[in-house]
Motif scaffolding. Structure first.
Motif, short mmCIF file in Angstrom:
data_model
loop_
_atom_site.label_atom_id
_atom_site.label_comp_id
_atom_site.label_asym_id
_atom_site.label_seq_id
_atom_site.Cartn_x
_atom_site.Cartn_y
_atom_site.Cartn_z
N SER A 1 -15.31 9.45 -90.26
CA SER A 1 -16.56 8.96 -89.67
C SER A 1 -16.68 9.39 -88.22
O SER A 1 -17.76 9.82 -87.78
CB SER A 1 -16.60 7.43 -89.77
OG SER A 1 -16.58 7.00 -91.10
N VAL B 1 -19.66 11.73 -86.49
CA VAL B 1 -20.39 11.30 -85.29
C VAL B 1 -20.22 12.33 -84.17
O VAL B 1 -21.19 12.71 -83.49
CB VAL B 1 -19.91 9.91 -84.82
CG1 VAL B 1 -20.53 9.55 -83.47
CG2 VAL B 1 -20.25 8.85 -85.86
N THR C 1 -22.24 15.40 -84.85
CA THR C 1 -23.66 15.12 -84.59
C THR C 1 -23.96 15.17 -83.09
O THR C 1 -24.93 15.80 -82.65
CB THR C 1 -24.05 13.74 -85.14
OG1 THR C 1 -23.74 13.68 -86.52
CG2 THR C 1 -25.54 13.47 -84.94
N GLY D 1 -26.99 9.61 -83.60
CA GLY D 1 -25.53 9.76 -83.69
C GLY D 1 -24.78 8.78 -82.82
O GLY D 1 -23.69 8.32 -83.17
N MET E 1 -25.29 5.78 -86.29
CA MET E 1 -24.28 6.24 -87.23
C MET E 1 -22.96 5.44 -87.15
O MET E 1 -22.44 5.03 -88.20
CB MET E 1 -24.01 7.73 -87.06
CG MET E 1 -25.18 8.61 -87.50
SD MET E 1 -24.85 10.37 -87.37
CE MET E 1 -23.75 10.59 -88.77
N THR F 1 -23.31 1.94 -88.82
CA THR F 1 -23.59 2.07 -90.26
C THR F 1 -22.35 2.53 -91.01
O THR F 1 -22.04 2.01 -92.10
CB THR F 1 -24.74 3.06 -90.50
OG1 THR F 1 -25.88 2.67 -89.72
CG2 THR F 1 -25.15 3.07 -91.97
N ILE G 1 -26.99 6.37 -94.69
CA ILE G 1 -26.13 7.44 -94.19
C ILE G 1 -26.75 8.81 -94.47
O ILE G 1 -26.72 9.71 -93.63
CB ILE G 1 -24.72 7.34 -94.82
CG1 ILE G 1 -23.98 6.12 -94.28
CG2 ILE G 1 -23.92 8.61 -94.56
CD1 ILE G 1 -23.70 6.17 -92.79
N TYR H 1 -29.39 9.37 -91.89
CA TYR H 1 -28.85 9.67 -90.56
C TYR H 1 -28.14 11.01 -90.51
O TYR H 1 -28.07 11.64 -89.44
CB TYR H 1 -27.90 8.56 -90.12
CG TYR H 1 -28.56 7.20 -89.96
CD1 TYR H 1 -29.91 7.10 -89.67
CD2 TYR H 1 -27.83 6.02 -90.12
CE1 TYR H 1 -30.53 5.86 -89.53
CE2 TYR H 1 -28.44 4.77 -89.99
CZ TYR H 1 -29.80 4.70 -89.70
OH TYR H 1 -30.40 3.48 -89.56
N LEU H 2 -27.62 11.49 -91.65
CA LEU H 2 -26.94 12.78 -91.67
C LEU H 2 -27.89 13.93 -91.37
O LEU H 2 -27.44 15.03 -91.03
CB LEU H 2 -26.25 13.01 -93.02
CG LEU H 2 -24.91 12.32 -93.22
CD1 LEU H 2 -24.39 12.57 -94.63
CD2 LEU H 2 -23.88 12.79 -92.19
N THR I 1 -27.23 15.33 -88.15
CA THR I 1 -26.07 16.21 -88.09
C THR I 1 -26.43 17.61 -88.56
O THR I 1 -25.93 18.62 -88.03
CB THR I 1 -24.94 15.66 -88.98
OG1 THR I 1 -24.71 14.29 -88.66
CG2 THR I 1 -23.64 16.44 -88.78
#
Length: 328
Positions: free
Chosen positions: A34, A38, A41, A77, A81, A84, A285, A288-289, A292
């Protein structure tokens, strides 16, 4: 944007934190992975921000939108992130009610901001392709910056006012959970404002952009078949540049919509299907990715971004007049 509808307090026992079922080594591995996501990102979007902010050749209206989107992705990020991912690993919200309030409001704001960034990029590309001469004369870097700041301000005010209009400024928590309740009418209004309207704008304008791009491709072929004058060469190059920018930003938008769609489908079906915390966190997720993925899209399709990254990593941006260096 409505993350999910909060369940009644009578069901709080349903959300009690489960006991850890994984070994400590697995938890450490999950947190390391994780942290890597992050960090990836943050670094990727920071490179985009530094590149556009530093090199003057990149100070174009379209790149101001890319810069603003990168700032938004950087904040995703930094603030969305980590909580979460922790929530998903622990299967429990462990950060308390005060942080939950900040997390939810930040999530509302940054997600709606990303959607409107994508819509504004669609508007920008449509104007640039449909009437490039008018676009060049009317849309300046200053104009675009004003539009971007206005978008940030309006969406910030809207999302801060949302709980007050809802009549529920307190975020009621079940043990180990972080949800907010919106009434049905406000949920529908919010869905239209933060999803249906901007997505309709994106779909309509990019349909028009696709048709214009086909016309440009035909025009470029005709120019190539004729005697090439200096003016024709400039026109052909300009049209190709605009089409390429539209293509790359179209990919950015397509990836965003793919990441966004599962989340909104789950939100819409929240009252129909059985609520599953694990499923909700997974679609969050995925959403939010997208923050990235965006820098990798730029690296793949923008040669200027690869040049900028090389200059940044080799610390050549600290040399005198490095901001004036040609990267295009």
């Amino acid at each position: 944007m409505n993350l999910t509808e909060f369940r009644d307090s009578d069901h709080c026992e349903y959300f009690s934190c489960p006991e850890r079922s994984k070994s400590p080594a697995v938890y450490i591995l999950l947190y390391v992975c994780s942290a890597a996501v992050v960090l990836l990102t943050e670094c990727g979007n920071l490179l985009v921000i530094i590149s556009i902010f530093h090199f003057r050749q990149l100070h174009t209206p379209t790149n101001m939108l890319v810069l603003s989107l990168a700032v938004s992705d950087f904040l995703v990020g930094a603030f969305l992130m980590p909580p979460t991912l922790s929530w998903m690993i622990e299967s429990c919200w462990i950060l308390g009610m005060d942080f939950c309030m900040c997390f939810m409001m930040t999530g509302y704001f940054l997600t709606s901001l990303s959607i409107y960034h994508v819509a504004l990029i669609a508007v920008d590309r449509y104007l640039a392709l449909s009437n490039p001469f008018l676009y060049t004369n009317r849309v300046s870097v200053k104009t675009m910056c004003i539009m971007v700041f206005s978008q940030w301000f309006v969406l910030l005010v809207y999302n801060l006012m949302l709980p007050y209009v809802n009549g529920n400024i307190n975020f009621v928590l079940c043990p180990g959970e972080c949800f907010v309740k919106l009434n049905y009418v406000l949920s529908v209004v919010d869905l239209v404002i933060t999803f249906i309207f901007p997505c309709a704008v994106i779909f309509i304008l990019y349909t028009r952009i696709f048709m214009i791009a086909k016309k440009h491709a035909t025009a470029i072929r005709e120019l190539n078949n004729n005697t090439r004058s200096k003016t024709q060469k400039i026109t052909s190059h300009s049209m190709k540049s605009e089409r390429k920018a539209a293509k790359v930003l179209g990919i950015v938008m397509s990836v965003f919509m793919i990441c966004l769609l599962p989340y909104f489908i789950y939100s819409l079906l929240g009252n129909v299907i059985e609520f599953q915390l694990e499923s909700l966190l997974k679609v969050m997720i995925v959403l939010y990715l997208n923050s990235t993925i965006n820098p990798f899209i730029y690296a793949l399709f923008y040669p200027w971004f690869r040049k900028c990254v090389k200059l940044i990593l080799t610390c050549k941006i600290f040399k005198k007049d490095s901001a004036l260096r040609k990267v295009l």
